[in-house]
Design an enzyme around this catalytic site. Structure first.
Site, PDB file in Angstrom:
ATOM      1  N   LYS A  22       0.746  -1.148  -0.075  1.00 50.82           N
ATOM      2  CA  LYS A  22      -0.047  -0.068  -0.038  1.00 50.82           C
ATOM      3  C   LYS A  22       0.872   1.268   0.046  1.00 50.82           C
ATOM      4  CE  LYS A  22      -1.866   1.466   3.954  1.00 50.82           C
ATOM      5  NZ  LYS A  22      -1.595   2.766   4.580  1.00 50.82           N
ATOM      6  N   ASN A  23       1.856   1.416   0.948  1.00 52.44           N
ATOM      7  CA  ASN A  23       2.521   2.516   0.872  1.00 52.44           C
ATOM      8  C   ASN A  23       3.447   2.734  -0.169  1.00 52.44           C
ATOM      9  OD1 ASN A  23       0.944   3.044   3.215  1.00 52.44           O
ATOM     10  ND2 ASN A  23       2.440   2.402   4.630  1.00 52.44           N
ATOM     11  N   ARG A  92      -4.833  10.428   4.489  1.00 56.25           N
ATOM     12  CA  ARG A  92      -4.029  11.541   4.658  1.00 56.25           C
ATOM     13  C   ARG A  92      -2.666  11.417   3.431  1.00 56.25           C
ATOM     14  NH1 ARG A  92      -0.492  13.857   8.213  1.00 56.25           N
ATOM     15  NH2 ARG A  92       1.671  13.269   7.693  1.00 56.25           N
ATOM     16  N   CYS A 116      -5.653  12.050  12.447  1.00 57.73           N
ATOM     17  CA  CYS A 116      -6.091  10.568  12.384  1.00 57.73           C
ATOM     18  C   CYS A 116      -6.465   9.828  13.625  1.00 57.73           C
ATOM     19  CB  CYS A 116      -4.939   9.621  11.642  1.00 57.73           C
ATOM     20  SG  CYS A 116      -3.670   9.350  12.613  1.00 57.73           S
ATOM     21  N   ARG A 121      -1.295  14.581  12.895  1.00 54.74           N
ATOM     22  CA  ARG A 121      -0.041  14.160  11.998  1.00 54.74           C
ATOM     23  C   ARG A 121       0.455  15.388  11.380  1.00 54.74           C
ATOM     24  NH1 ARG A 121      -1.675   8.497   9.809  1.00 54.74           N
ATOM     25  NH2 ARG A 121       0.415   8.445   8.791  1.00 54.74           N
ATOM     26  N   LEU A 125       7.179  19.400   7.890  1.00 52.60           N
ATOM     27  CA  LEU A 125       8.495  19.150   7.242  1.00 52.60           C
ATOM     28  C   LEU A 125       8.393  19.237   5.803  1.00 52.60           C
ATOM     29  CD1 LEU A 125       9.667  16.083   9.534  1.00 52.60           C
ATOM     30  CD2 LEU A 125      10.648  18.607   9.389  1.00 52.60           C
ATOM     31  N   ASP A 304       4.252   0.300  12.274  1.00 50.29           N
ATOM     32  CA  ASP A 304       2.964  -0.375  11.669  1.00 50.29           C
ATOM     33  C   ASP A 304       2.643  -1.730  12.024  1.00 50.29           C
ATOM     34  OD1 ASP A 304       3.251   1.565   8.574  1.00 50.29           O
ATOM     35  OD2 ASP A 304       2.490   2.123  10.436  1.00 50.29           O
ATOM     36  N   ARG A 396      -8.814  -0.838   3.964  1.00 44.48           N
ATOM     37  CA  ARG A 396      -7.988   0.351   3.769  1.00 44.48           C
ATOM     38  C   ARG A 396      -6.626  -0.153   3.130  1.00 44.48           C
ATOM     39  NH1 ARG A 396      -7.967   5.860   6.704  1.00 44.48           N
ATOM     40  NH2 ARG A 396      -6.275   6.151   5.029  1.00 44.48           N
TER      41      ARG A 396
HETATM   42  C1  EPZ Z   1       3.916   6.802   6.597  1.00 43.45           C
HETATM   43  O1  EPZ Z   1       3.255   7.801   7.249  1.00 43.45           O
HETATM   44  C2  EPZ Z   1       3.098   5.462   6.447  1.00 43.45           C
HETATM   45  N1  EPZ Z   1       1.907   6.271   5.506  1.00 43.45           N
HETATM   46  C3  EPZ Z   1       2.616   5.193   7.789  1.00 43.45           C
HETATM   47  O2  EPZ Z   1       1.575   3.924   7.826  1.00 43.45           O
HETATM   48  C4  EPZ Z   1       3.461   4.934   8.924  1.00 43.45           C
HETATM   49  O3  EPZ Z   1       3.110   4.714  10.066  1.00 43.45           O
HETATM   50  C5  EPZ Z   1       4.762   6.045   8.825  1.00 43.45           C
HETATM   51  O4  EPZ Z   1       4.964   6.391   7.591  1.00 43.45           O
HETATM   52  C6  EPZ Z   1       6.107   5.702   9.670  1.00 43.45           C
HETATM   53  O5  EPZ Z   1       6.324   4.725   9.197  1.00 43.45           O
HETATM   54  C7  EPZ Z   1       2.410   5.915   4.110  1.00 43.45           C
HETATM   55  O6  EPZ Z   1       3.308   5.667   3.734  1.00 43.45           O
HETATM   56  C8  EPZ Z   1       1.141   6.352   3.246  1.00 43.45           C
HETATM   57  P1  EPZ Z   1       6.146  10.163   8.795  1.00 43.45           P
HETATM   58  P2  EPZ Z   1       3.864   9.365   7.336  1.00 43.45           P
HETATM   59  O7  EPZ Z   1       5.874  11.328   8.161  1.00 43.45           O
HETATM   60  O8  EPZ Z   1       4.518   9.805   6.006  1.00 43.45           O
HETATM   61  C9  EPZ Z   1       6.188  13.116  12.343  1.00 43.45           C
HETATM   62  C10 EPZ Z   1      -0.078   2.608   7.787  1.00 43.45           C
HETATM   63  O9  EPZ Z   1      -0.577   2.048   8.694  1.00 43.45           O
HETATM   64  N2  EPZ Z   1       6.275  14.175  11.262  1.00 43.45           N
HETATM   65  O10 EPZ Z   1       7.140   9.076   8.532  1.00 43.45           O
HETATM   66  O11 EPZ Z   1       2.683  10.197   7.556  1.00 43.45           O
HETATM   67  C11 EPZ Z   1       5.080  12.301  12.467  1.00 43.45           C
HETATM   68  O12 EPZ Z   1       4.113  12.854  13.689  1.00 43.45           O
HETATM   69  C12 EPZ Z   1       0.233   3.955   7.924  1.00 43.45           C
HETATM   70  O13 EPZ Z   1      -0.067   1.971   6.411  1.00 43.45           O
HETATM   71  C13 EPZ Z   1       6.279  15.456  11.631  1.00 43.45           C
HETATM   72  O14 EPZ Z   1       6.716  15.926  12.805  1.00 43.45           O
HETATM   73  O15 EPZ Z   1       4.889   9.331   8.551  1.00 43.45           O
HETATM   74  C14 EPZ Z   1       5.692  11.100  13.223  1.00 43.45           C
HETATM   75  O16 EPZ Z   1       5.994  11.194  14.474  1.00 43.45           O
HETATM   76  C15 EPZ Z   1       0.077   4.773   9.198  1.00 43.45           C
HETATM   77  N3  EPZ Z   1       6.444  16.472  10.678  1.00 43.45           N
HETATM   78  C16 EPZ Z   1       6.894  10.624  12.391  1.00 43.45           C
HETATM   79  O17 EPZ Z   1       7.006  12.109  11.944  1.00 43.45           O
HETATM   80  C17 EPZ Z   1       6.098  16.044   9.307  1.00 43.45           C
HETATM   81  O18 EPZ Z   1       5.813  17.027   8.470  1.00 43.45           O
HETATM   82  C18 EPZ Z   1       6.854  10.181  11.283  1.00 43.45           C
HETATM   83  O19 EPZ Z   1       5.811  10.234  10.322  1.00 43.45           O
HETATM   84  C19 EPZ Z   1       5.890  14.730   8.977  1.00 43.45           C
HETATM   85  C20 EPZ Z   1       5.939  13.771   9.835  1.00 43.45           C
END
Ligand code: EPZ
Length: 420
Positions: A22-23, A92, A116, A121, A125, A304, A396
């Site tokens: 998916k991702n 998202r 979410c 979230r 960045l 995850d 999903r």
């Molecule tokens: C991706 O989400 C995945 N989704 C998520 O999978 C996964 O849990 C996550 O990466 C972590 O591995 C997809 O790939 C579509 P991040 P993403 O930005 O990109 C913080 C699932 O179950 N952060 O790596 O949103 C954030 O709050 C889903 O398949 C900021 O602070 O995750 C978190 O603590 C759920 N500012 C950390 O970074 C930002 O601008 C990691 O988030 C962005 C993120």
């Protein structure tokens, strides 16, 4: 609406194939915005999130067909440069259209993603990165409005190796004039797959698979085809299904090298693991040993799989602790697992689990994708019948998970319900 009815107690046995990731797909599809032409994505998983992304891109002007696990995209120029709230609130990852749309059209209007199930979230960045590339970013009535005369290469340092921000920034930078450096980039396999696809389209990206990406801006890109990599989170979920039922399962068409952190922890918990080029086999002993886990960015233990690991630990021989260092409040599954007789308390971003003799079936409610998976896993081993409500969360991110589990011998049925 649908729910799962699960009769617990079957030891899972046999072999099952994993679907596409998916991702990875959720990044590959918006990359088609970057260049006109026709694209085919093979091994695409039939998921609600895939359908949501397709609807968003069709709304922007692409023509897309999805059948037999192949998604064919025809892009002859976007007509709409926006991602409206009704799309973004559902998923998202819709934010992924920001980078490529800005990159190609120097304009994008994307709804701010809401929170979410487990809290805010942020996307700071993502926005800081495109501003560094020269975009002017305003927030107006819940929408991000990004404009740029030109985009110029820049050095971007992420204080957190964000998956989404890395993907969005890569796509925003492929046409930027000059060189863009992304330092502390995410190195999840899905990010690597998306970067490799951009290179297939003619982008100049080096350092792929490392925390330092260098992107040389180009003047044009072209369409390409790709095969979606196997879903490591689905593979991990199915392995834990074999483990929690103390069965013997072989998960095929997966990438064992993407699962090192989980496989190590399963070995520590007393399971025997055999891996081949595209399969993992798990065999159980008579005990599930308690094993602590801390989630980390790749190649650490994935957030995850945190909920699924907690399910396994609910019936371990002793106490364990699971800490989520990525999302500090991703524990909505805990109260539902306790309704099945688990003994878990959450302190800050750590769940403390005391293994119990057995779980007892009950009616439980899904709250988010991976939490729902953890409830299904618990239902497989709970005594009696477990009903899991709101399984649209599961659909999903898992393609027909009940059929995969049935193939391994689980007693699970998807039934219509007007219960919400
Ligand atoms: C991706 O989400 C995945 N989704 C998520 O999978 C996964 O849990 C996550 O990466 C972590 O591995 C997809 O790939 C579509 P991040 P993403 O930005 O990109 C913080 C699932 O179950 N952060 O790596 O949103 C954030 O709050 C889903 O398949 C900021 O602070 O995750 C978190 O603590 C759920 N500012 C950390 O970074 C930002 O601008 C990691 O988030 C962005 C993120």
């Amino acid at each position: 609406m649908f729910k799962f009815i699960i009769h617990g107690g079957q030891k899972l046995k046999g072999e099952v194939e994993v679907s596409g990731a998916k991702n990875a797909l959720l990044g590959l599809l918006p990359a088609t915005i970057l260049a006109d032409g026709e694209y085919s994505f093979y091994n695409s998983p039939e998921l609600l999130d895939a359908r949501s992304m397709i609807k968003l891109l069709e709304n922007m002007g692409e023509e897309i067909e999805f059948s037999n696990h192949t998604i064919k995209v025809k892009n002859y120029g976007l007509k709409v440069f926006e991602a409206p709230y009704e799309f973004v609130k559902k998923m998202r990852a819709s934010i992924y259209v920001l980078g490529p749309t800005l990159s190609r059209y120097k304009y994008a209007k994307v709804s701010m993603p809401g929170g979410c199930a487990w809290g805010p979230r942020p996307i700071n960045l993502h926005l800081e990165a495109i501003q560094k590339l020269g975009a002017n970013v305003e927030i107006d009535q819940g929408y991000i409005i990004a404009k740029a005369d030109t985009l110029k290469g820049a050095k971007i340092v992420f204080n957190i190796p964000s998956v989404g921000a890395t993907v969005n920034t890569m796509m925003a930078a492929v046409y930027a004039k000059g060189t863009t450096l992304i330092s502390n980039a995410a190195i999840e396999p899905e990010v690597t797959a998306i970067a490799n696809f951009l290179v297939k389209m003619g982008a100049k990206i080096s350092g792929i698979g490392t925390k330092f990406l260098e992107i040389q801006g180009v003047d044009s890109l072209h369409s390409a085809d790709d095969t979606v990599i196997p879903d490591r989170i689905e593979a991990g979920t199915l392995l834990i299904a074999g483990a929690i039922t103390q069965g013997n399962v072989r998960i095929t068409r997966c990438r064992p090298d993407h699962l090192d952190a989980l496989l190590t922890k399963l070995t520590d918990a007393g399971f025997s693991i055999e891996t081949g080029e595209d399969f993992v086999e798990l065999n159980s002993s008579d005990k599930i040993l308690p094993v602590n886990v801390e989630t980390e960015v790749y190649p650490g233990f994935p957030t995850d799989l945190q909920a699924q690991w907690i399910s396994l630990m609910t019936i371990a021989d002793g106490a364990s602790e699971v800490t989520d260092n990525i999302y500090f409040d991703r524990f909505n599954h805990v109260p539902e697992l306790n309704r099945l007789g688990a003994n878990i308390i959450v302190k800050g971003n750590t769940a403390i689990i005391k293994g119990v003799e057995k779980l007892k079936g009950a009616k439980v409610m899904s709250t988010d994708l991976r939490a729902s998976a953890s409830l299904v896993l618990a239902g497989l081993v709970a005594e009696g019948t477990t009903e899991v409500l709101r399984i649209y969360h599961l659909d999903r991110g898992y393609e027909k998970i009940e059929l995969k589990l049935k193939k391994l011998g689980a007693e699970i049925e998807r039934v219509q319900t007007d219960e919400f």
